[in-house]
Design a protein around this motif. Structure first.
Motif, PDB file in Angstrom:
ATOM      1  N   GLU A 222       0.880  -1.414  -0.024  1.00  0.00           N
ATOM      2  CA  GLU A 222      -0.103  -0.058  -0.021  1.00  0.00           C
ATOM      3  C   GLU A 222       0.922   1.255  -0.199  1.00  0.00           C
ATOM      4  OE1 GLU A 222      -3.278   2.321   2.852  1.00  0.00           O
ATOM      5  OE2 GLU A 222      -2.815   0.223   3.377  1.00  0.00           O
ATOM      6  N   VAL A 223       1.802   1.184   0.657  1.00  0.00           N
ATOM      7  CA  VAL A 223       2.896   2.395   1.180  1.00  0.00           C
ATOM      8  C   VAL A 223       3.482   2.560  -0.614  1.00  0.00           C
ATOM      9  CG1 VAL A 223       5.023   3.322   2.013  1.00  0.00           C
ATOM     10  CG2 VAL A 223       3.071   2.299   3.275  1.00  0.00           C
ATOM     11  N   ALA A 224       3.853   1.551  -1.149  1.00  0.00           N
ATOM     12  CA  ALA A 224       4.349   1.351  -2.479  1.00  0.00           C
ATOM     13  C   ALA A 224       3.543   2.076  -3.400  1.00  0.00           C
ATOM     14  CB  ALA A 224       4.933   0.028  -2.804  1.00  0.00           C
ATOM     15  N   LEU A 225       2.371   1.765  -3.377  1.00  0.00           N
ATOM     16  CA  LEU A 225       1.355   2.173  -4.059  1.00  0.00           C
ATOM     17  C   LEU A 225       1.277   3.679  -4.316  1.00  0.00           C
ATOM     18  CD1 LEU A 225      -0.181   0.557  -6.288  1.00  0.00           C
ATOM     19  CD2 LEU A 225      -2.293   0.754  -4.720  1.00  0.00           C
ATOM     20  N   LEU A 226       1.306   4.233  -2.959  1.00  0.00           N
ATOM     21  CA  LEU A 226       1.210   5.556  -2.688  1.00  0.00           C
ATOM     22  C   LEU A 226       2.338   6.242  -3.236  1.00  0.00           C
ATOM     23  CD1 LEU A 226      -0.077   5.474   1.041  1.00  0.00           C
ATOM     24  CD2 LEU A 226      -1.380   6.586  -0.571  1.00  0.00           C
ATOM     25  N   LEU A 227       3.307   5.878  -3.159  1.00  0.00           N
ATOM     26  CA  LEU A 227       4.948   6.376  -3.603  1.00  0.00           C
ATOM     27  C   LEU A 227       4.681   6.330  -5.218  1.00  0.00           C
ATOM     28  CD1 LEU A 227       7.296   4.716  -1.008  1.00  0.00           C
ATOM     29  CD2 LEU A 227       6.807   7.144  -1.459  1.00  0.00           C
ATOM     30  N   ILE A 228       4.157   5.355  -5.726  1.00  0.00           N
ATOM     31  CA  ILE A 228       3.948   5.664  -7.179  1.00  0.00           C
ATOM     32  C   ILE A 228       3.215   6.398  -7.743  1.00  0.00           C
ATOM     33  CG2 ILE A 228       3.447   4.127  -9.233  1.00  0.00           C
ATOM     34  CD1 ILE A 228       4.537   1.620  -7.593  1.00  0.00           C
ATOM     35  N   VAL A 229       1.969   6.636  -7.109  1.00  0.00           N
ATOM     36  CA  VAL A 229       1.164   7.807  -7.296  1.00  0.00           C
ATOM     37  C   VAL A 229       1.592   9.117  -7.039  1.00  0.00           C
ATOM     38  CG1 VAL A 229      -1.036   8.869  -6.410  1.00  0.00           C
ATOM     39  CG2 VAL A 229      -1.141   6.408  -6.757  1.00  0.00           C
ATOM     40  N   TYR A 230       2.477   9.102  -6.296  1.00  0.00           N
ATOM     41  CA  TYR A 230       3.207  10.557  -5.939  1.00  0.00           C
ATOM     42  C   TYR A 230       4.212  10.637  -7.030  1.00  0.00           C
ATOM     43  CZ  TYR A 230       5.665  14.283  -3.557  1.00  0.00           C
ATOM     44  OH  TYR A 230       6.286  15.319  -3.125  1.00  0.00           O
ATOM     45  N   ILE A 231       4.811   9.484  -7.556  1.00  0.00           N
ATOM     46  CA  ILE A 231       5.877  10.018  -8.748  1.00  0.00           C
ATOM     47  C   ILE A 231       4.979  10.436  -9.957  1.00  0.00           C
ATOM     48  CG2 ILE A 231       7.191   8.529 -10.374  1.00  0.00           C
ATOM     49  CD1 ILE A 231       8.321   6.822  -8.402  1.00  0.00           C
ATOM     50  N   ALA A 232       4.065   9.674 -10.292  1.00  0.00           N
ATOM     51  CA  ALA A 232       3.269   9.640 -11.317  1.00  0.00           C
ATOM     52  C   ALA A 232       2.450  11.051 -11.342  1.00  0.00           C
ATOM     53  CB  ALA A 232       2.279   8.488 -11.444  1.00  0.00           C
ATOM     54  N   TYR A 233       1.908  11.646 -10.247  1.00  0.00           N
ATOM     55  CA  TYR A 233       0.979  12.921 -10.341  1.00  0.00           C
ATOM     56  C   TYR A 233       1.434  13.776  -9.642  1.00  0.00           C
ATOM     57  CZ  TYR A 233      -1.709   9.108 -12.566  1.00  0.00           C
ATOM     58  OH  TYR A 233      -2.366   8.031 -13.153  1.00  0.00           O
ATOM     59  N   GLY A 234       2.547  13.582  -8.807  1.00  0.00           N
ATOM     60  CA  GLY A 234       2.948  14.631  -7.788  1.00  0.00           C
ATOM     61  C   GLY A 234       3.620  15.744  -8.430  1.00  0.00           C
ATOM     62  N   TYR A 235       3.917  16.816  -8.026  1.00  0.00           N
ATOM     63  CA  TYR A 235       4.618  17.956  -8.493  1.00  0.00           C
ATOM     64  C   TYR A 235       5.747  18.282  -7.292  1.00  0.00           C
ATOM     65  CZ  TYR A 235       5.772  22.478  -9.811  1.00  0.00           C
ATOM     66  OH  TYR A 235       6.794  23.797 -10.280  1.00  0.00           O
ATOM     67  N   ALA A 236       6.864  18.274  -7.741  1.00  0.00           N
ATOM     68  CA  ALA A 236       8.077  18.653  -6.791  1.00  0.00           C
ATOM     69  C   ALA A 236       8.878  19.775  -7.328  1.00  0.00           C
ATOM     70  CB  ALA A 236       8.823  17.547  -6.229  1.00  0.00           C
ATOM     71  N   GLU A 237       9.062  20.560  -7.023  1.00  0.00           N
ATOM     72  CA  GLU A 237       9.812  22.022  -7.592  1.00  0.00           C
ATOM     73  C   GLU A 237      10.968  21.377  -7.822  1.00  0.00           C
ATOM     74  OE1 GLU A 237      10.354  26.429  -6.324  1.00  0.00           O
ATOM     75  OE2 GLU A 237       8.214  25.696  -6.801  1.00  0.00           O
ATOM     76  N   GLY A 238      11.774  20.920  -6.831  1.00  0.00           N
ATOM     77  CA  GLY A 238      13.207  20.468  -7.317  1.00  0.00           C
ATOM     78  C   GLY A 238      13.335  19.078  -8.076  1.00  0.00           C
ATOM     79  N   GLY A 239      12.086  18.758  -8.509  1.00  0.00           N
ATOM     80  CA  GLY A 239      12.593  17.672  -9.397  1.00  0.00           C
ATOM     81  C   GLY A 239      12.847  16.235  -8.703  1.00  0.00           C
ATOM     82  N   ALA A 240      13.564  15.403  -9.304  1.00  0.00           N
ATOM     83  CA  ALA A 240      13.794  14.136  -8.933  1.00  0.00           C
ATOM     84  C   ALA A 240      14.631  14.049  -7.581  1.00  0.00           C
ATOM     85  CB  ALA A 240      14.578  13.465  -9.995  1.00  0.00           C
ATOM     86  N   VAL A 241      15.410  15.073  -7.121  1.00  0.00           N
ATOM     87  CA  VAL A 241      16.453  15.101  -6.065  1.00  0.00           C
ATOM     88  C   VAL A 241      15.165  15.352  -4.750  1.00  0.00           C
ATOM     89  CG1 VAL A 241      18.300  16.546  -4.792  1.00  0.00           C
ATOM     90  CG2 VAL A 241      18.254  16.046  -7.105  1.00  0.00           C
ATOM     91  N   THR A 242      14.459  16.226  -4.814  1.00  0.00           N
ATOM     92  CA  THR A 242      13.246  16.549  -3.824  1.00  0.00           C
ATOM     93  C   THR A 242      12.546  15.234  -3.708  1.00  0.00           C
ATOM     94  OG1 THR A 242      13.082  18.663  -4.923  1.00  0.00           O
ATOM     95  CG2 THR A 242      11.647  18.119  -3.217  1.00  0.00           C
ATOM     96  N   TYR A 243      12.041  14.706  -4.811  1.00  0.00           N
ATOM     97  CA  TYR A 243      11.372  13.468  -4.424  1.00  0.00           C
ATOM     98  C   TYR A 243      12.017  12.392  -3.806  1.00  0.00           C
ATOM     99  CZ  TYR A 243       8.901   9.178  -5.552  1.00  0.00           C
ATOM    100  OH  TYR A 243       8.276   7.918  -5.380  1.00  0.00           O
ATOM    101  N   VAL A 244      13.225  12.223  -4.180  1.00  0.00           N
ATOM    102  CA  VAL A 244      14.233  10.959  -3.497  1.00  0.00           C
ATOM    103  C   VAL A 244      14.295  11.515  -1.852  1.00  0.00           C
ATOM    104  CG1 VAL A 244      16.640  10.315  -3.241  1.00  0.00           C
ATOM    105  CG2 VAL A 244      15.560  10.296  -5.744  1.00  0.00           C
ATOM    106  N   LEU A 245      14.519  12.869  -1.742  1.00  0.00           N
ATOM    107  CA  LEU A 245      14.748  13.086  -0.250  1.00  0.00           C
ATOM    108  C   LEU A 245      13.525  12.883   0.512  1.00  0.00           C
ATOM    109  CD1 LEU A 245      17.026  16.511  -0.657  1.00  0.00           C
ATOM    110  CD2 LEU A 245      17.742  14.392   0.287  1.00  0.00           C
TER     111      LEU A 245
END
Length: 1905
Positions: free
Chosen positions: A1624-1647
């Motif tokens: 379930e947590v993995a699913l949430l993380l995938i949704v966040y990758i797919a549809y989320g918006y992070a200003e710093g891009g990939a680095v922010t997402y990883v952090l």
């Protein structure tokens, strides 16, 4: 026919032989029962002495076979007379076997006829011979004396019989007498018959019948005096026995009353007659009371007069301690005590009341869990007794009188209460029913907390509501507390904490939103905490009303009225305060000039209320004011106090000393200051700006159909921003607590001098300070008085010598025990042992491991010496042990030579040493001696000592020659030339030399001191290799390091053994391994690894030491050991002592007895029993056979193992029973208690009868029953373990009891410190004396694998550092697990050492800590003594264990104990208590919830498209929100913080470098993965228990885990607790990758998501990472086959979950039983529908359309897909008719489906990505539907959809399994992964050079080679 008979006899003989073999190899005292004597049926053994007669026949077979045959025949005829038809159980087999034995004996006559007429004469002659040979008449005379005077005479020393031999002789004599008696009836009185009759008459007349030795007794032979046990002649015991004797003042017993045994009547006989107590209960408590009084007396001083008397003070002390709870109970209920005043009653009255209490308690069975009920019974019976004592003639008590005139306490008093307890327990349907539906032990007990209990009457009225049995329709009312299953208990029990946190959050947030400006405006806003406080308090009152539902009908009126008053007061006050505050806000916003009227009123109200609360809090919780509140009796004040704090019987006066109070308050002030500073600056303030921005943004475009936020200032966005911060705010206080406790614990530990000696080098360096420290702490003043030889000048050297002499016997025993345990070899033992130091040598002689090779090094220094004597000595003295060695060597040579020679030789020795001494004093040694010649001299001396140590006086000639050579070398080579001339021209010497007299003969050394010196000198001169690494074994090192370190720690000084507090050790046992059998040791697992092979590889040095000890070569094969029964038994014990077996625990605990015997022997309290006169040579030799030391140890120590089902195991002939019997035989101080079920009646209607029995081993190694006490019924009404403890606790003795689990161990050196520990009961530990002494544990299972190491480190940090802080300064240590020492009297009079109600008390032991604290005990923690403890070693075992503990904690949340402590502790102590019990689990759960809250918040922002929209509107938003989010993430890595105490413990006890190294090693071995995984286990079981119940004892198994666990096993165990949540947590993380918006891009997402991904991977793969051979290709393939067959196997009736997925799936839903549970599951499952709702609006297909119709259409698609799935999976067996139609339909649908997808992709906006997105959307929806279907199973079943649901569920499990299995299969392709994993799992083992790869590969070829 004859052949059949022969075959049968051969079979019987073989069976008997096998029996003998099975019992073979018993210890040195024990004997094997002869085959047939061991097979006597229980029915015969109880009624006759047949087994005694057969044993005697066996004993005298070798002396006189004829007489042996006579005895066997007599036994046969006795059996025949008793049971002619052989109806009894086992009777026929026994008779046949016995007949066969008799025939064998007849056959041995080789055809000679047997004249049976002469049997009598043979028997008589043998009897006479036997008596003469064993001096029986002397023994009888001695017994006569003992009975008359109570002392032994000196002749006993001459008789000098080993007690075991004496008992054997007496047993044989008894058998002979009994057979003579039977045969003489028919004999001719004129012949031998007459002589026999005469002898029997004489024996009957004489009181010394030798029966004392055979009468079963436990510790003190009270029934008849015993020659072999001198315990009865200890003055204090004699005094105690005479104190309870019958006196003139007591009413007369009726003439017909028979006193059991050979003793005078006493008070117990009176009580037995009056109340009808059971005889064995009376015998048991008689001994208990005698020992208690005797021990109380011995602490005051041993009575010296010839007729010893017990002091009044001793009796008062025991009386007040035992009846303390009763006295408090009477005061609480304001009733008169059963006596007027203490002064008004004499000592007899006190003793008889004391005895009455113990007799009631001893027969109360399950009622012992109701201590106040026992007070009630005692109160009434004491009054009855009072009336009877005033009469001249004793009569039966009315309350215990049956209709038939018999008096039965059990039937009349205990049975009615037991029956109602049992009836309620049966309504609980083994704990599955709700706690609120039935009364548990606490409910029954609390009935007696109000004066209403006297409505029960006496004798008790059967129609009283207390004794009403539960009816099916109506629930019985609870007492005053109802354990409803809900999380709300957390708020109710700890409401002060939650209110405090909420108000602080509110205040800090208000300040933060006002930008930190504090002015009047801010102040007015901050005052909004007033209404918050009032409302939250009102919520607590509402919960009180709600959660007391179910007890209103039966609760005390006062308790109910308090709840109602508080409810109305809380409601009105919250309404009033809120109203006034709203007015204040209106005033503030109005512009009128006078706007402070309401503000003033508000301030006044708040001020008065706050002052009142503060005043009450001070009075009730502040230690200094506490006495004030107790004194003020004004009813007005009492009313307020009562409203403020509920008054119970328990928990009154829970305050501590002022200094303790200040300590824990300051501790918490630091923690809270850190927490709120962190919260304000790093959590709340950064969110202010983004919040304001989001609220102010006018119109945001939502990318979905929004219901809530759109027109409400984007409310949900703010919620998703603040929720994780709030979650962490509630939880992080635990992190600050952890950090603080690590610091404080470290400081306290360092101050206590822990970890000063942490390496073997330090042991070597500091060894010379050990004797002084040992004598100061561990030697009693009595031993210190032993005189020493030698000059009396007390200079420091003499003191050191004296200390070393006292230290030596103890140290040597410790070393000897290490050798017996095979931790060291013989050579290491010789090097480690310290000489006795009792000789006339002035020097201290140190053990050789300090001095080895020092002489040779010193000689080398001398050879290199170019300087003066002083320089040489300085260089030698740099190593102090080298200096010691040189001095000792010098003095020893002088002493040895002096003792060997006489006349002229002696003159030469004197002269040489005189010369050398004078040159030393002048500093000219280098000139006097030629040092270059030293090696030559030493070689001659070595030759001499080499001869002398061979101990063969025949070598005297050679020795004389060797002495002459020494003389020659010294005179002609060593000394300087002028001294040589002087010696050569010395007349006397020259003449003797010329005549050949000089050194012609030597006196062979006979003096033990000289012998010891010779042996030592030889070793000093010859041991060349350094002993720097002695001992080599790591465990031996650890033990010696800890022991020597503890000598320098603070502990009370030791009292003499006679004054030590007596104590018991108590171990509950069910059916675990007692001793590994040979077959278990050799049985191989699937990898070809046997336990024995594993142990040999893990402990190679210990295996070699075993072989050396039993005299076998290193290359001995296992099979060779099996050939000898003794070696085979040694092997079994060796292996069992390395597992978690009962044998290991028993050995460890029996060290207490050994230590007491040793200490007592060296104190030598002489009673003229042991003939060893105290010579000045202190030695421990013979201490184990000293009867006096044994008696003294028995007086102080008892070990009871409660083997619940031992009786059944014996009947089944289970191997465990034989092994327990073997332990009994090897340990004479061991007692086994068990529950015996009498099933002699085959009639089903007759209820089974239960007995509580205690047995020990008799002289023939068979069980001898000591006590058998009937129980009112089946004792197991509650949880098994506490019930098992409760039935056997009546057999414990002493003032203290140490509870030990079955997986513990102990060591001799620790046992020596026990008497110091017991003195802590009298030390100052605050306001109250200690009631439980906490002891630290050492986890001994840490060396098996890295997992076991993590577990043992975690556990060790908990049982040392954490508990150290809990005990001091926090004062909230409870009882966790089991080496703690309980104040026995305190606990047995207050409900026992654990609680037993079903399920609620699943963690039974922790409740004894709660109970102790509530009843004003005091729990301390001591670290100078430790006990070994085994822990689980495999991941699955660890998970089950953690699950058990978490489930237990979930139940604790609901319990009344937690509620009361949470309410009655002061605020700061409540904080400590919360965060160290249930709060720990709540915070663990919050950690996981934080991840969920954070990710669902992110998912909301992503789906609604707000994160992008907000960032575009305000660029500011991104960064600040990110900071807050990262702070949150940083804390979620809670694993790092929980490790802080562990690191601190490492630093303290291992040193900084080792600690850093250990920590890095642990990280490399993925300990973080393990701890993160544990987090999931705890959260799952804790949460599920509170939601649905289902906590149960999980048997974890305590074996050695090195086997591979199958994939399917792991999947079953962790699927619901970890895998589903991780996905379930993995699913949430995938949704966040797919549809989320992070200003710093990939680095922010990883952090942001790094720690969440770590959690996912840990939860999914930890079971496989930590699974031995988890990545081996062959195993992976097998696992896959196994998993698929399990998944596809159909369930059915009786198919277990491990065989079929369907059965497992059904089992997994068992926990959802109630409507409440279903509703909660429904609410929790709703979250899964968010995904589909969010993703539908994100598809390319839907574009920007946000209408609800789209969501509806997505459901239509889902339904379509389900129908298509059903068509494809439609089962053909139900559709045989239209098979063709079905296939055609399937074909058409599949073609249509493909075509449809192609068309949609081609002609609409639907993209390939959308297809994957749809799958992502539908998977959680499907799971949500499944969860709902499972929750509402009945409805789905009725709709006929259950089969479909099951198929979908199977598909989901198959999918999840594949997701987890794929990476494992992929990694298994690479062989190096498997090698790497083994390295990771078994690093400890590798670094110790072990062949674990062998163990894992199961390399059979290598094994055989």
């Amino acid at each position: 026919m004859a052949r059949v008979r022969d075959n049968w006899e051969a079979l019987v003989r073989a069976t008997l032989q096998r029996e003998q073999l099975r019992n073979a190899g018993q210890g040195h005292h024990a004997r094997t029962p002869s085959g047939i004597a061991g097979a006597v049926p229980p029915s015969l053994a109880q009624t006759t002495n047949i087994d005694l007669i057969l044993q005697a026949a066996d004993d005298i077979q070798s002396e006189d076979a004829n007489v042996a045959r006579i005895l066997c025949e007599q036994a046969y005829s006795m059996a025949q007379n008793l049971d002619p038809n052989s109806d009894g159980r086992g009777m026929l087999q026994f008779k046949t076997g016995l007949m066969s034995v008799i025939k064998q004996k007849l056959a041995k006559k080789e055809g000679a006829r047997i004249d049976r007429n002469r049997d009598l004469e043979n028997l008589w002659e043998f009897y006479q011979r036997y008596k003469r040979r064993h001096r029986v008449d002397d023994i009888q005379r001695e017994e006569q004396r003992l009975q008359e005077s109570g002392t032994f005479s000196s002749t006993l020393g001459e008789l000098d019989l080993r007690s075991s031999e004496m008992k054997k002789i007496i047993a044989t004599l008894r058998a002979l007498v009994e057979v003579m008696e039977a045969l003489s009836k028919d004999a001719d009185p004129s012949g031998v018959g007459g002589l026999m009759m005469e002898e029997l008459r004489k024996l009957k007349k004489s009181s010394a019948t030798l029966s004392g030795e055979l009468t079963p007794y436990n510790i003190v032979p009270l029934e008849a005096p015993s020659l072999t046990n001198p315990i009865r002649i200890f003055p204090e015991v004699r005094g105690a026995i005479s104190a309870i004797r019958y006196t003139e003042q007591l009413p007369r017993l009726p003439a017909g009353f028979k006193v059991s045994g050979k003793r005078d009547a006493d008070m117990f006989d009176l009580l037995e007659f009056v109340f009808g107590f059971q005889t064995d209960n009376v015998r048991n408590q008689r001994e208990n009371v005698v020992l208690m009084i005797a021990n109380a007396q011995s602490r005051l001083g041993i009575p010296a007069e010839t007729d010893p008397k017990i002091d009044e003070k001793a009796i008062n002390e025991v009386f007040l301690k035992v009846l303390d709870n009763y006295i408090r109970w009477c005061r609480y209920l304001r009733i008169r005590l059963a006596w007027n005043s203490l002064e008004a009653i004499n000592r007899d009255r006190k003793l008889i009341l004391l005895s009455l209490y113990f007799l009631i308690w001893g027969e109360a069975a399950n009622v012992r869990f109701l201590p106040e009920c026992i007070c009630y019974i005692f109160h009434n019976m004491a009054k009855e007794l009072d009336a009877i004592l005033d009469h001249g003639e004793a009569g039966p008590a009315g309350s215990c009188l049956n209709d038939d005139g018999s008096v039965k306490f059990l039937e009349k008093i205990i049975c009615p209460i037991y029956e109602i307890l049992a009836a309620e327990a049966s309504t609980s349907s083994t704990g599955k029913a709700a706690h609120s539906a039935w009364r548990n032990y606490d409910d029954f007990n609390e009935y007696f907390w109000s004066p209403a209990c006297f409505e029960l009457g006496w004798p008790m009225r059967t129609e009283s509501p207390f004794l009403q049995k539960p009816k099916k329709s109506k629930r019985t009312g609870k007492s005053s507390f109802v354990e409803h299953r809900t999380f709300l208990h957390l708020y109710r029990s700890f409401h002060r904490l939650w209110i405090f946190l909420a108000l602080m959050f509110q205040a800090l947030t208000i300040i933060a939103f006002n930008h930190g400006h504090i002015n009047l405006d801010t102040f007015k806003t901050v005052l909004s905490i007033g209404p918050s406080y009032a409302i939250m308090n009102f919520i607590k009152s509402c919960l009180d009303v709600l959660l007391t539902f179910g007890a209103y009908t039966t609760a005390r009126g006062m308790a109910v009225s308090r709840i109602v008053i508080r409810f109305f007061w809380g409601g009105l006050s919250s309404v009033f305060v809120t109203y006034v505050y709203l007015k204040v806000l209106q005033e503030r916003n109005s512009n009128s000039s006078d706007n402070s009227f309401y503000f003033r009123i508000y301030l006044l109200v708040l001020g008065v209320y706050a002052a009142l609360r503060l005043f009450l809090a001070m009075l009730l919780k502040f230690p200094a004011c506490h006495s004030l509140s107790e004194m003020s009796d004004q009813s007005f004040f009492q009313f307020f106090k009562w409203i403020y704090q509920e008054r119970y019987y328990v928990g009154r006066g829970l305050h501590e000393k002022m200094s303790d109070y200040c300590r824990y308050v300051s501790y918490w002030l630091v923690v809270l200051a850190c927490k709120f500073t962190f919260a304000y600056f790093l959590q709340i303030r950064p969110l202010v700006k983004p919040t304001n921005i989001i609220v102010d943004i006018p119109s945001l475009t939502y990318s979905w159909h929004d219901f809530i936020s759109k027109n409400n200032n984007n409310a949900l966005t703010i919620v998703s921003l603040w929720a994780p911060v709030l979650a962490i705010y509630l939880m992080d206080i635990h992190i600050w607590y952890t950090v603080m406790s690590a610091i404080v614990g470290g400081v306290i530990g360092a101050r206590a001098r822990l970890g000063e000696i942490r390496s073997i080098e330090m042991v070597h360096k500091r060894f010379e300070s050990f004797p002084g420290a040992f004598v100061k702490n561990l030697v009693s003043p009595q031993t210190k008085r032993i005189p020493f030889n030698g000059p009396s000048t007390q200079d420091s050297q003499d003191m050191n010598k004296a200390y070393a002499a006292l230290f030596a016997p103890f140290w040597n025993e410790i070393i000897k025990s290490l050798r017996e345990e095979d931790f060291i070899s013989n050579r290491e033992m010789d090097l480690l042992c310290i000489p006795s130091n009792a000789g006339s040598l002035r020097l201290v002689q140190w053990p050789l491991f300090l001095l080895s090779s020092k002489i040779l090094l010193a000689v080398d220094l001398a050879l290199d010496c170019k300087d003066t004597q002083a320089d040489l000595w300085t260089r030698i003295s740099r190593d102090e042990y080298m200096a010691y060695a040189v001095k000792e060597c010098y003095y020893s040579i002088e002493k040895i030579l002096y003792s060997l020679v006489d006349d002229e030789g002696r003159l030469w020795v004197e002269r040489i040493f005189r010369e050398i001494n004078s040159s030393i004093s002048e500093g000219s040694l280098v000139i006097t001696l030629s040092l270059k010649k030293l090696p030559l001299v030493l070689s001659r001396l070595t030759a001499l000592t080499g001869l002398l140590i061979r101990n063969d006086p025949g070598l005297a000639k050679g020795a004389a020659k060797a002495v002459y050579e020494v003389y020659d070398v010294v005179t002609h080579d060593l000394v300087s030339s002028d001294l040589r001339e002087n010696l050569d021209t010395w007349n006397i010497l020259a003449r003797a030399r010329d005549e050949g007299r000089l050194f012609s003969r030597v006196q062979w050394p006979n003096d033990p001191e000289i012998k010891e010196l010779v042996k030592r000198l030889h070793l000093l001169l010859t041991v060349k290799d350094s002993a720097a690494n002695v001992p080599k074994n790591l465990e031996a090192r650890r033990r010696l390091e800890f022991f020597t370190n503890s000598l320098f720690m603070d502990m009370p000084s030791a009292k003499p053994v006679s004054e030590t507090l007596p104590f018991s050790v108590f171990t509950p046992y069910y059916s675990e391994t007692v001793l590994y059998s040979t077959s278990e040791l050799q049985k191989e697992n699937e990898d070809g690894i046997s336990i024995l092979f594993y142990l040999q590889k893990i402990f190679p040095d210990e295996w070699d030491n075993l072989l050396e000890r039993i005299g076998r070569g290193v290359s001995t094969e296992d099979a060779e050991l099996q050939e000898s029964s003794i070696d085979s038994l040694e092997l079994r014990f060796w292996a069992s002592y390395r597992g978690q077996t009962l044998a290991r625990t028993v050995r460890g605990m029996m060290y207490y007895r050994r230590a007491l015997m040793l200490q007592s022997y060296l104190e030598s309290r002489s009673l003229g029993v042991d003939s060893n006169s105290q010579n000045n040579f202190i030695t421990s030799q013979g201490f184990e056979s000293s009867r006096e030391s044994r008696a003294q140890a028995d007086l102080k120590f008892t070990y009871v193992v409660s083997c619940q089902i031992y009786g059944q195991q014996k009947q089944r002939k289970a191997p465990e029973a034989a092994d327990i019997a073997l332990l009994l035989q090897r340990n004479e101080g061991l007692r086994v208690a068990f529950i015996h079920v009498d099933e002699s009646t085959t009639d089903a209607s007759t209820p089974r009868v239960f007995y509580s029995k205690l047995v020990k081993a008799d002289i023939n190694g068979k069980d001898q029953e000591i006590y058998s006490i009937r129980l009112p019924g089946d004792p197991k009404l509650g949880e098994g373990k506490p019930e098992n403890q409760n039935h056997a606790i009546i057999f414990t003795r002493g003032d203290a009891v140490q509870t030990i689990d079955m997986n513990q161990d102990n060591y001799l050196e620790e046992a020596m410190k026990m008497r110091n520990l017991l003195e802590e009961f009298h030390a100052d530990h605050g306001l109250r004396p200690p009631s439980i002494l906490g002891v630290r544990e050492h986890v001994f299972t840490g060396s098996v694998s890295s997992l076991a190491w993590f577990m043992s480190n975690q556990e060790t940090s908990f049982v040392t550092l954490a508990q150290r802080v809990l005990a001091f300064p926090l004062k909230v240590r409870m009882h966790y697990g089991h080496p703690d020492v309980f104040d026995r009297i305190f606990h047995i009079t207050r409900g026992g050492i654990s609680k037993a109600s079903r399920v609620i008390n699943i963690s039974e032991d922790i409740y004894s800590g709660f109970n102790s604290t509530l009843r004003l005990g005091n729990i301390t923690h001591h670290e100078y003594i430790q006990v070994g403890k085994g822990r689980d070693v495999g991941l699955n075992q660890i998970a089950l264990f953690e699950g058990k503990v978490a489930g237990g904690n979930g139940e604790q949340v609901l319990s009344r104990d937690i509620y009361r402590l949470g309410q009655l502790f002061d605020f700061f102590r409540m904080l400590s208590f919360y965060f160290t019990t249930v709060g720990y689990y709540v915070c663990t759960m919050m950690t996981v919830l934080t991840v969920y809250v954070f990710l669902y918040g992110r998912a909301y922002l992503a789906f609604s498209g707000l994160d992008e929209a907000v960032s575009k509107e305000a660029k500011l938003m991104g960064n600040t929100a990110l900071e807050a989010a990262l702070n949150a993430q940083f804390l979620v890595q809670i694993g790092v913080f929980t490790a802080i105490p562990m690191i601190m413990g490492f630093i303290l006890e291992l040193g900084l470098l080792k600690a850093v190294f250990s920590f890095i090693t642990m990280q490399l071995q993925l300990c973080s993965v393990f701890f993160t995984f544990s987090l999931g286990t705890r959260t799952h079981y804790f949460g599920r228990t509170i939601l649905h119940g289902g906590a149960k004892y999980r048997a974890t198994g305590r074996g050695f885990v090195v086997r591979h666990i199958k994939f399917a096993d792991n999947y079953r165990l962790y699927s619901r607790s970890h895998f589903v949540k991780a996905l379930e947590v993995a699913l949430l993380l995938i949704v966040y990758i797919a549809y989320g918006y992070a200003e710093g891009g990939a680095v922010t997402y990883v952090l942001i998501t790094l720690s969440s991904w770590f959690l996912v991977i840990s939860w999914l793969f930890a079971p496989y990472i930590f699974n031995p051979s988890g990545f081996e290709w062959q195993k992976t393939v097998e696992d896959f086959d196994d998993w698929t067959s399990w998944l596809l196997y159909k369930g059915g009736v009786g198919v277990r979950g491990e065989n079929s997925w369907e059965s497992w799936w059904d089992e997994e839903q068992m926990h959802i039983q109630t409507l409440r549970g279903r509703i909660l599951e429904t609410i929790l499952s709703a979250r899964f529908f968010l995904f589909q709702y969010g993703i539908v609006y994100k598809l390319h297909l839907t574009g920007d359309d946000t209408s609800l119709a789209i969501y509806g259409f997505s459901w239509a698609v889902l339904v379509g897909l389900v129908l298509i799935f059903k068509i494809f999976t439609y089962s053909p067996r139900k559709s045989a008719d239209f098979q063709l139609v079905l296939r055609f339909t399937q074909g058409v649908v599949s073609i249509g489906l493909v075509a449809a997808v192609c068309l949609v992709v081609a002609f609409t906006q639907l993209s390939i990505a959308d297809l994957f997105a749809s799958i992502l959307a539908f998977i959680p929806t499907g799971w949500g539907i499944l969860s709902l279907a499972i929750a509402w199973r009945k409805i789905i079943w009725n709709l006929g959809l259950w089969d479909s649901v099951r198929e979908f569920a199977r598909m989901y499990d198959a999918g999840m399994g594949m997701i987890i299995f794929a990476p494992i299969a992929f990694l298994s392709w690479f062989p190096f992964i498997s090698t790497f994993q083994s390295r990771l799992l078994f690093n400890q083992a590798f670094s110790r050079g072990l062949e674990i790869s062998l163990i894992l590969a199961g390399n059979k070829a290598n094994v055989e080679a």
